[in-house]
Design an enzyme around this catalytic site. Structure first.
Site, short mmCIF file in Angstrom:
data_model
loop_
_atom_site.label_atom_id
_atom_site.label_comp_id
_atom_site.label_asym_id
_atom_site.label_seq_id
_atom_site.Cartn_x
_atom_site.Cartn_y
_atom_site.Cartn_z
N GLU A 24 -16.04 -17.98 6.00
CA GLU A 24 -15.16 -17.34 5.05
C GLU A 24 -14.17 -16.51 5.86
O GLU A 24 -14.49 -16.08 6.96
CB GLU A 24 -15.95 -16.43 4.10
N SER B 221 -10.70 -2.32 18.83
CA SER B 221 -11.29 -3.57 18.33
C SER B 221 -10.33 -4.77 18.37
O SER B 221 -10.79 -5.91 18.46
CB SER B 221 -11.82 -3.39 16.91
N LYS C 4 -14.08 -10.24 17.38
CA LYS C 4 -14.78 -11.19 16.52
C LYS C 4 -15.36 -12.39 17.26
O LYS C 4 -16.38 -12.94 16.88
CB LYS C 4 -13.86 -11.68 15.40
#
Ligand SMILES: *Cc1c(COP(=O)(O)O)cnc(C)c1O
Length: 395
Positions: free
Chosen positions: A113, A380, A91
């Site tokens: 968010e 990930s 991320k």
């Protein structure tokens, strides 16, 4: 050839677009302009690359998973190690890119968010690094469930605001963030956490994650002498880690692409298999596949992994599904837990529950690819954040 550049209205085929309150239209136009300028600017790209090297820890390794390969058959599996990025997942590739844009656009206030808190932590991290005020919207239920990430965000100097409407989870936190942006469009930059939302976000977030696939290509040449694998496998929540590793290979039809969604408790029960079972609709500013009931009301998603627990999916994935370029399949909570165990035992790598969906899908994908093939799985994120859930289910 597959055309995956959005058109001038931000559409991937019929998907995407910008369905937003009128007050945000000029903001999105300004954002697209700033992004396009930055993306072609040598200075911006050099600064971004330098931060990815010295702060995030890129390039992340490509690890040959020898024992996992042996267990699964006549196949060579490589893992792209996004779990080794600062903050533990892919991320931050995106939040680094967006915070640089925010700074260049003269914005002083960052909003985001978050569901389980992973994107909130990645945003609070870069906001701290650049000394910018940061407000993270999070569902009240999620705040209770994810106390550790809430504490992390606060330690990083962010303010965490509870979304108390609806199901009090990610969908509602996103609504609150959009409402905030509408009230403070001038000074606020909204950092969206996946390839979702109105144009230009899906294109922009994808470009910030393209580095995953670009590094994979170079590393594969070093490891195998070939620039392309037989198949790439990645989990799909909003779809950012998947599009990030797929993008460099999309034009090569010899590379099979597999996206793995969360089947939750099963496709007949509560799940988050948006591409497998959803229908086109508009959510959070874009047209895409969406979990909805017969009346078109958005349904609550469920997955054991918070990062896949979202009723929508990025519009580019909707288009790649319709084109048949990417094959989407789904894996249950139970299978994902077994995926965690398998990778931990064979490779000494504890994956995030999201990532474990991609691992668990391998047994089904391998028979669809010629024997002896090379696979790359996008690892990930790491599993530290999921240990409570994993322990609760091991009991
Ligand atoms: C957030 C997250 C995902 C899902 O998001 P995408 O946008 O689909 O990549 C997957 N894996 C990990 C580790 C995550 O934190």
């Amino acid at each position: 050839m597959t055309q995956t550049v959005p058109d001038e209205r931000g559409r991937f085929g019929p998907y995407g677009g910008a369905f937003v309150p009128e007050i945000l239209v000029p903001e999105l136009i300004a954002l697209e302009k700033a992004f396009r300028t930055a993306w072609t600017s040598k200075t911006f790209r050099a600064e971004c690359t330098a931060l990815l090297h010295t702060y995030v820890g890129r390039p992340t390794p490509l690890t040959f998973a020898e024992r996992l390969s042996g267990r699964l058959g006549d196949i060579r599996i490589y893992l792209k190690r996004e779990d080794l990025c600062h903050t533990g997942a892919h991320k931050i590739n995106n939040t680094i890119g967006q915070i640089l844009l925010a700074r260049d656009m003269g914005k002083t206030r960052i909003i985001a968010e978050t569901g389980a808190g992973q994107h909130g932590v990645a945003t609070a991290t870069v906001a701290a690094r650049f000394g910018l005020r940061c407000i993270v919207y999070m569902g009240a239920v999620d705040i209770r469930r994810q106390a550790l990430n809430v504490a992390r965000m606060k330690l990083l100097g962010a303010e965490v605001r509870a979304a108390t409407s609806g199901s009090q989870t990610l969908k509602d936190a996103t609504n609150e963030a959009i409402r905030d942006w509408v009230s403070h469009p001038r000074d606020t930059f909204y950092i969206i956490g996946s390839v979702v939302g109105p144009h230009p976000y899906p294109m922009m977030v994808r470009n910030f994650h393209r580095i995953i696939g670009e590094e994979t290509r170079t590393q594969l040449i070093q490891a195998t002498g070939r620039s392309a694998p037989e198949a790439l496998v990645a989990c799909v929540g909003g779809g950012s880690n998947a599009i990030g590793i797929f993008y460099s290979f999309i034009d090569n039809p010899a590379v099979r692409l597999f996206g793995v969604e969360a089947a939750g408790e099963g496709l007949n029960a509560r799940h988050a298999a948006t591409l497998s079972l959803g229908r086109p609709g508009v959510l959070h500013g874009a047209m895409s596949y969406l979990l909805q009931d017969a009346q078109g009301q958005v349904e609550l998603a469920h997955s054991i992994s918070a990062g896949l627990d979202y009723p929508g999916v990025g519009p580019e994935h909707a288009w790649l599904k319709d084109l048949g370029r990417v094959h989407y399949l789904s894996v249950t909570d139970q299978e994902a837990l077994e995926g965690v165990r398998m990778l931990s035992e064979t490779e000494g790598i504890i994956p995030a529950l999201e990532t474990a969906h991609a691992i668990a899908a391998l047994e089904r994908i391998i028979p669809r690819v010629a024997p002896g093939g090379t696979f790359v799985v996008n690892c990930s994120g790491r599993g530290d954040k999921d240990m409570d859930t994993i322990m609760a289910h091991a009991a």
